[in-house]
Design an enzyme around this catalytic site. Structure first.
Site, PDB file in Angstrom:
ATOM      1  N   HIS A 166       0.844  -1.205   0.000  1.00  0.00           N
ATOM      2  CA  HIS A 166       0.000   0.000   0.000  1.00  0.00           C
ATOM      3  C   HIS A 166       0.872   1.246   0.000  1.00  0.00           C
ATOM      4  CE1 HIS A 166       1.064  -0.108   4.266  1.00  0.00           C
ATOM      5  NE2 HIS A 166       0.610   1.113   4.394  1.00  0.00           N
ATOM      6  N   LYS A 314      22.177   2.880   6.606  1.00  0.00           N
ATOM      7  CA  LYS A 314      22.862   4.151   6.817  1.00  0.00           C
ATOM      8  C   LYS A 314      22.044   4.948   7.828  1.00  0.00           C
ATOM      9  CE  LYS A 314      24.928   8.144   6.293  1.00  0.00           C
ATOM     10  NZ  LYS A 314      26.258   8.391   6.864  1.00  0.00           N
ATOM     11  N   PHE A 315      22.683   5.404   8.889  1.00  0.00           N
ATOM     12  CA  PHE A 315      21.997   6.243   9.865  1.00  0.00           C
ATOM     13  C   PHE A 315      22.194   7.702   9.510  1.00  0.00           C
ATOM     14  CE2 PHE A 315      22.353   2.305  12.159  1.00  0.00           C
ATOM     15  CZ  PHE A 315      21.203   2.263  12.921  1.00  0.00           C
TER      16      PHE A 315
HETATM   17  O1  LIG Z   1      29.757   7.021  14.955  1.00  0.00           O
HETATM   18  P1  LIG Z   1      29.932   6.339  13.649  1.00  0.00           P
HETATM   19  O2  LIG Z   1      29.737   4.868  13.775  1.00  0.00           O
HETATM   20  O3  LIG Z   1      31.218   6.696  12.967  1.00  0.00           O
HETATM   21  O4  LIG Z   1      28.796   6.832  12.637  1.00  0.00           O
HETATM   22  C1  LIG Z   1      27.534   7.292  13.025  1.00  0.00           C
HETATM   23  O5  LIG Z   1      27.530   8.713  13.042  1.00  0.00           O
HETATM   24  C2  LIG Z   1      27.848   9.344  11.812  1.00  0.00           C
HETATM   25  C3  LIG Z   1      27.716  10.843  11.999  1.00  0.00           C
HETATM   26  O6  LIG Z   1      26.414  11.224  12.384  1.00  0.00           O
HETATM   27  C4  LIG Z   1      26.957   8.847  10.668  1.00  0.00           C
HETATM   28  O7  LIG Z   1      27.463   9.327   9.454  1.00  0.00           O
HETATM   29  C5  LIG Z   1      26.897   7.329  10.609  1.00  0.00           C
HETATM   30  O8  LIG Z   1      25.921   6.935   9.666  1.00  0.00           O
HETATM   31  C6  LIG Z   1      26.541   6.783  12.001  1.00  0.00           C
HETATM   32  O9  LIG Z   1      26.525   5.369  11.982  1.00  0.00           O
END
Ligand SMILES: O=P(O)(O)O[C@H]1O[C@H](CO)[C@@H](O)[C@H](O)[C@H]1O
Ligand SMILES: O=P(O)(O)O[C@H]1O[C@H](CO)[C@@H](O)[C@H](O)[C@H]1O
Lengths: 350, 350
Positions: A166, A314-315
């Site tokens: 949906h 990806k966060f």
């Molecule tokens: O702390 P990490 O594992 O390097 O990375 C984390 O913070 C970063 C900055 O906000 C983001 O780009 C990554 O996607 C997130 O996993």
């Protein structure tokens, strides 16, 4: 001194639709992953679940009964974020405490009577029915509302609370932020260069070829030069179309085809039911129907969260929220990966 | 016709720092929840884990050994998104394919030698050490770089791959999108109204009181009128401070105090280790140190994802990504909920 290689060396890229930059850090692809992994998407969905409020013939929590629909089915969201009526919002002349009226409606659109099917597994005829319904809803709501946003949240990871195929359609009296910004920069580009931004852009991408993913006689899917999400895609028409409603019957079928092509490659990338949020943008509607909107080009946007596998996303968090979007693999690498995927869905292979 | 009630009726609100709107739909709080629930945050963290690359004395994956640090500890990220050197990016005169150089560095900063502690459970002296280190790093990196972003991703849900209390510091040669936009609108406001935007805003919030959460002699934490995330907070100084580095020793201690107050209320709200991304914004640095930055006001931003409980978050997905941010409970209701929380951390209660 080394020579700059966009697939090797960090740089920022500009999104001319939004006047925003993205930080590209290709060297970071080498980093190991020890962060959160997602539950693999629910694979065991029954074709019909008597408790699922989106299935044909079922009773929804508010007591309404769905018909035994056989193709698409649209109803008003039982808990809409936008209502058709609300008391008038008093005017404020304080620049720091500005509010304004918001009227609208939120609809839910089922793609198919069965819960255990997804767009890439539906037939071309079935997906064409979905496109036709998107257009019918956009036309009806567009008579009254300035913006009609058709969008799909797919997968629990994208906040989708129901596995039944949906999408949603939210119409509003106001032009929301994203299309408002795109309206501004597309207008500016046309005034300066004499051609719509996305017309010029498509021509150049068709020549460069390195970000193209798949295409047909009427549409091209590509990873935009300024993509933020790892496998973000932009779907562009070959002809100058302002709104989805302007597509001919042939083009509607070809839009269904490109939707199937894109979602097939997505599922094949990590051999999973690939999550994303997607939606369509075109010239505004309502009163804008009588305004000059030649700067607009109808297009589709796919924003999928996965980065490395079905379990690693990806966060978009701290730096992205507070400073600027950042990506690891380049748009060209992402396009190559998607081009390398089979055009046949892995569940339909022999 | 009913009278408009901001806690009852939908409307849009304007963010004057970014010229963006948010859709507020308070009537939607009544909706039941059947979507994804999050795993409760890992509660069993050992004080020291020999395999955790952030703990004192441990060897990181790249072979470097952490000292036996006893307070804060800062090192360069082993997989930084920004490197100090990169080949020059060729100039492009095509408006649709613009890239630009990006130089910088990414550091990781541990708050405390123990993994099983968080900011609200640290002593005021310990958090003051964190503030002092934020400032020392900002000053050092600010000599060279135009923007120094101190930010914390807390919790697996916010992409944080390590439970050890830590934040990150990314410095860049370019001014990223978010501060660039805020720079523009703060500058415009000062030119038009003769006072910095966030100075005027704080004065009015102190009078209205309905969005205040907690305060001390130097800082006020409030839910901004234009908040997007359910329990978003803005931390403002009572004095016109441009950058974190301008805080006096007393103010640094009071900043540590407000950090502890905010994070204590957050943890108490759903009785959990409350996830968020947060960071500090102030006037740009590098070459901007010699420019006029009187339009800037130093401030902190907390962006927490939880909506209804420790397990139910707000998804910023389809409509939010493609159209406009949307929230259910109002900023005033969120402020009330946070005001109602105990100022004593639930783990420290008798
Ligand atoms: O702390 P990490 O594992 O390097 O990375 C984390 O913070 C970063 C900055 O906000 C983001 O780009 C990554 O996607 C997130 O996993
Ligand atoms: O489809 P739902 O459950 O109504 O809602 C989902 O999509 C909406 C529109 O993108 C978001 O506002 C919600 O946060 C998300 O959970």
């Amino acid at each position: 001194q080394q020579v700059f290689q966009p697939d090797e060396h960090q740089h920022i890229r500009y999104n001319p639709l939004k006047a925003e930059w993205v930080l590209v850090s290709p060297h970071r692809c080498k980093r190991p992953w020890s962060g959160q992994v997602e539950k693999p998407a629910e694979e065991e969905v029954p074709p019909h679940d008597p408790n699922n409020p989106l299935c044909p013939g079922n009773t929804r929590p508010n007591g309404k009964v769905n018909p035994n629909y056989e193709s698409t089915y649209v109803f008003t969201n039982d808990f809409p974020a936008l209502l058709e009526e609300a008391p008038p919002v008093p005017k404020s002349d304080n620049p720091l405490f500005q509010s304004a009226p918001a009227l609208g409606t939120c609809r839910v659109m089922c793609f198919h009577p069965r819960s255990d099917i997804t767009l890439p597994l539906m037939t071309l005829d079935e997906v064409t029915k979905v496109v036709e319904r998107w257009i019918a809803e956009s036309i009806e709501l567009g008579l009254k509302y300035r913006w009609v946003q058709v969008f799909e949240n797919k997968g629990a990871i994208m906040g989708c609370s129901n596995p039944h195929p949906h999408c949603q359609i939210w119409a509003s009296s106001f032009l929301p932020n994203e299309p408002r910004v795109k309206d501004h920069y597309q207008r500016q580009y046309l005034a300066k260069h004499g051609r719509p931004l996305l017309r010029d852009y498509l021509d150049q991408e068709l020549q460069k070829k390195e970000r193209l993913v798949c295409e047909n006689a009427s549409f091209v899917a590509l990873v935009p030069y300024w993509a933020v999400w790892p496998f973000e895609l932009l779907v562009l028409p070959r002809r100058h179309v302002l709104r989805m409603a302007d597509l001919t019957a042939d083009e509607q079928r070809l839009l269904a085809d490109i939707v199937r092509q894109v979602t097939t490659r997505y599922d094949n990338l990590f051999r999973c039911n690939f999550p994303y949020s997607m939606g369509w943008h075109g010239a505004p509607t309502g009163e804008a129907m009588s305004e000059d909107c030649q700067h607009w080009v109808f297009h589709g946007i796919y924003l999928p969260p996965l980065l490395r596998s079905a379990a690693v996303k990806k966060f978009m968090v701290g730096y992205e929220m507070l400073a600027q979007a950042q990506r690891d693999l380049t748009p060209e690498q992402a396009a190559q990966r998607l081009r390398d995927c089979s055009p046949v869905h892995y569940k339909l292979e022999q």
